[in-house]
Motif scaffolding. Sequence first.
Motif, PDB file in Angstrom:
ATOM      1  N   ILE A   1     -69.600  -6.868 124.987  1.00 24.91           N
ATOM      2  CA  ILE A   1     -68.478  -7.754 125.282  1.00 24.91           C
ATOM      3  C   ILE A   1     -67.270  -7.308 124.473  1.00 24.91           C
ATOM      4  O   ILE A   1     -67.329  -7.203 123.249  1.00 24.91           O
ATOM      5  CB  ILE A   1     -68.825  -9.225 124.967  1.00 24.91           C
ATOM      6  N   LYS A   2     -66.182  -7.039 125.178  1.00 26.53           N
ATOM      7  CA  LYS A   2     -64.922  -6.647 124.545  1.00 26.53           C
ATOM      8  C   LYS A   2     -64.179  -7.927 124.183  1.00 26.53           C
ATOM      9  O   LYS A   2     -63.902  -8.760 125.033  1.00 26.53           O
ATOM     10  CB  LYS A   2     -64.098  -5.810 125.517  1.00 26.53           C
ATOM     11  N   SER A   3     -63.893  -8.087 122.899  1.00 23.42           N
ATOM     12  CA  SER A   3     -63.229  -9.285 122.405  1.00 23.42           C
ATOM     13  C   SER A   3     -62.363  -8.926 121.211  1.00 23.42           C
ATOM     14  O   SER A   3     -62.865  -8.329 120.251  1.00 23.42           O
ATOM     15  CB  SER A   3     -64.285 -10.327 122.011  1.00 23.42           C
ATOM     16  N   GLY A   4     -61.104  -9.279 121.270  1.00 18.35           N
ATOM     17  CA  GLY A   4     -60.207  -9.030 120.137  1.00 18.35           C
ATOM     18  C   GLY A   4     -60.098  -7.567 119.763  1.00 18.35           C
ATOM     19  O   GLY A   4     -59.990  -7.245 118.589  1.00 18.35           O
ATOM     20  N   GLY A   5     -60.155  -6.674 120.743  1.00 20.02           N
ATOM     21  CA  GLY A   5     -60.013  -5.251 120.465  1.00 20.02           C
ATOM     22  C   GLY A   5     -61.285  -4.579 119.976  1.00 20.02           C
ATOM     23  O   GLY A   5     -61.284  -3.387 119.709  1.00 20.02           O
ATOM     24  N   LYS A   6     -62.361  -5.324 119.830  1.00 13.68           N
ATOM     25  CA  LYS A   6     -63.639  -4.762 119.376  1.00 13.68           C
ATOM     26  C   LYS A   6     -64.689  -4.984 120.457  1.00 13.68           C
ATOM     27  O   LYS A   6     -64.561  -5.866 121.289  1.00 13.68           O
ATOM     28  CB  LYS A   6     -64.124  -5.439 118.094  1.00 13.68           C
ATOM     29  N   THR A   7     -65.747  -4.187 120.393  1.00 13.56           N
ATOM     30  CA  THR A   7     -66.880  -4.365 121.294  1.00 13.56           C
ATOM     31  C   THR A   7     -68.041  -4.940 120.495  1.00 13.56           C
ATOM     32  O   THR A   7     -68.383  -4.431 119.427  1.00 13.56           O
ATOM     33  CB  THR A   7     -67.289  -3.030 121.948  1.00 13.56           C
ATOM     34  N   TYR A   8     -68.608  -6.002 121.024  1.00 17.05           N
ATOM     35  CA  TYR A   8     -69.735  -6.678 120.396  1.00 17.05           C
ATOM     36  C   TYR A   8     -70.961  -6.559 121.287  1.00 17.05           C
ATOM     37  O   TYR A   8     -70.845  -6.513 122.511  1.00 17.05           O
ATOM     38  CB  TYR A   8     -69.421  -8.165 120.191  1.00 17.05           C
ATOM     39  N   GLU A   9     -72.122  -6.509 120.665  1.00 17.76           N
ATOM     40  CA  GLU A   9     -73.366  -6.554 121.416  1.00 17.76           C
ATOM     41  C   GLU A   9     -73.948  -7.946 121.250  1.00 17.76           C
ATOM     42  O   GLU A   9     -74.142  -8.422 120.131  1.00 17.76           O
ATOM     43  CB  GLU A   9     -74.360  -5.508 120.937  1.00 17.76           C
ATOM     44  N   VAL A  10     -74.198  -8.578 122.383  1.00 16.95           N
ATOM     45  CA  VAL A  10     -74.791  -9.909 122.380  1.00 16.95           C
ATOM     46  C   VAL A  10     -76.113  -9.813 123.129  1.00 16.95           C
ATOM     47  O   VAL A  10     -76.152  -9.394 124.284  1.00 16.95           O
ATOM     48  CB  VAL A  10     -73.864 -10.945 123.044  1.00 16.95           C
TER      49      VAL A  10
END
Length: 116
Positions: free
Chosen positions: A87-96
Motif C-alpha cells: 500500500i502506497k501511503s504518504g510517499g512510502k510503500t507499506y506491507e500489510v
Amino acid sequence: MKNYLMITAAAVAALGIAAGGAMAKPAPSANASATSTSYTGHELAAAAQVSLAQARATALKARPGAITDQELEKEAGGSGLRYSFDIKSGGKTYEVGVDAKSGKVLENAAEGKNPD
C-alpha cells in the motif's frame, strides 16, 4: 448509384468502428483488482475463509492509501495463509498482511524494514 455508394460507405464505416472497438482494450475499472482472480496465489483462495475484497477493506482500514500489489500466500504466523498488500501511503510503500482465515491484521510496516 449514389444510394449504393452511400450504403457501401456506411457499411465500411460501421465495420471499421466494430473492428476498432473489438481491438481496443477496455480501460480497467477502479475496482477491477478487488474482484480479479488474477492475483498471485489465487489458487489458494479455496482455503481462505476471508475473501480478497474483505481482506482489501481490512488492509486499507489499517493503512489508508492505494494498493499497488496483492497476493495470497502461505507464510508463517497466524493461520499460515495470508493476504499480503503493498500500500502506497504518504510517499512510502507499506506491507500489510491480513490472515486469510481470521481476517486479523498480522503485519503493517514500511516495506524493506527488518524487525530488530
